[in-house]
Design a protein around this motif. Structure first.
Motif, PDB file in Angstrom:
ATOM      1  N   GLN A 134       8.449  -0.035  -5.739  1.00 23.58           N
ATOM      2  CA  GLN A 134       7.125  -1.238  -5.554  1.00 23.58           C
ATOM      3  C   GLN A 134       7.789  -1.944  -4.479  1.00 23.58           C
ATOM      4  O   GLN A 134       6.524  -2.744  -3.969  1.00 23.58           O
ATOM      5  CB  GLN A 134       7.722  -1.475  -7.014  1.00 23.58           C
ATOM      6  CG  GLN A 134       6.802  -2.536  -7.981  1.00 23.58           C
ATOM      7  CD  GLN A 134       7.846  -2.507  -9.565  1.00 23.58           C
ATOM      8  OE1 GLN A 134       8.017  -2.218  -9.661  1.00 23.58           O
ATOM      9  NE2 GLN A 134       7.182  -3.193  -9.806  1.00 23.58           N
ATOM     10  N   HIS A 189       3.467  -4.162  -5.339  1.00 30.55           N
ATOM     11  CA  HIS A 189       2.986  -3.749  -6.480  1.00 30.55           C
ATOM     12  C   HIS A 189       3.616  -4.335  -7.851  1.00 30.55           C
ATOM     13  O   HIS A 189       4.948  -5.120  -7.412  1.00 30.55           O
ATOM     14  CB  HIS A 189       3.099  -2.540  -7.084  1.00 30.55           C
ATOM     15  CG  HIS A 189       2.226  -1.234  -5.973  1.00 30.55           C
ATOM     16  ND1 HIS A 189       2.772  -0.359  -5.928  1.00 30.55           N
ATOM     17  CD2 HIS A 189       1.300  -1.453  -5.457  1.00 30.55           C
ATOM     18  CE1 HIS A 189       1.915   1.067  -5.545  1.00 30.55           C
ATOM     19  NE2 HIS A 189       1.214  -0.131  -4.739  1.00 30.55           N
ATOM     20  N   ALA A 212       5.124  -1.523 -12.238  1.00 32.97           N
ATOM     21  CA  ALA A 212       6.258  -0.096 -11.454  1.00 32.97           C
ATOM     22  C   ALA A 212       4.989   0.932 -12.139  1.00 32.97           C
ATOM     23  O   ALA A 212       5.014   1.943 -11.032  1.00 32.97           O
ATOM     24  CB  ALA A 212       7.866   0.204 -12.502  1.00 32.97           C
ATOM     25  N   THR A 221       3.471   1.804  -9.174  1.00 33.43           N
ATOM     26  CA  THR A 221       4.076   2.523  -7.813  1.00 33.43           C
ATOM     27  C   THR A 221       4.434   3.953  -8.317  1.00 33.43           C
ATOM     28  O   THR A 221       4.418   4.915  -7.677  1.00 33.43           O
ATOM     29  CB  THR A 221       5.090   1.521  -7.878  1.00 33.43           C
ATOM     30  OG1 THR A 221       5.305   0.427  -7.701  1.00 33.43           O
ATOM     31  CG2 THR A 221       6.192   2.549  -7.086  1.00 33.43           C
TER      32      THR A 221
END
Length: 64
Positions: A13, A18, A21, A24
């Motif tokens: 991540q 990102h 999560a 991701t």
């Protein structure tokens, strides 16, 4: 939490930049046979612990 190939999901991540999560997870799907392999791992560990318990020996560690 580790992904299927041993990568920490939070590391992936961070590397992808990102914020969440969930984003991701869109890019890190499990392999098609992941469920079958994970089920086999859990069943093997459970049977091993059960057999050790029946034999009166200490519980073995769960395989990874």
């Amino acid at each position: 939490m580790q992904g299927e190939y041993g990568y920490d999901v939070s590391f992936v991540q961070l590397q992808l930049g990102h914020e969440h999560a969930a984003t991701t997870s869109l890019y890190t799907p499990a392999a098609p046979d992941y469920r079958a392999r994970e089920l086999d791992r859990v069943l093997t560990a459970t049977l091993s612990r059960s057999n050790a318990s029946l034999a009166g020996s200490p519980h073995p560690k769960e395989p990874r």
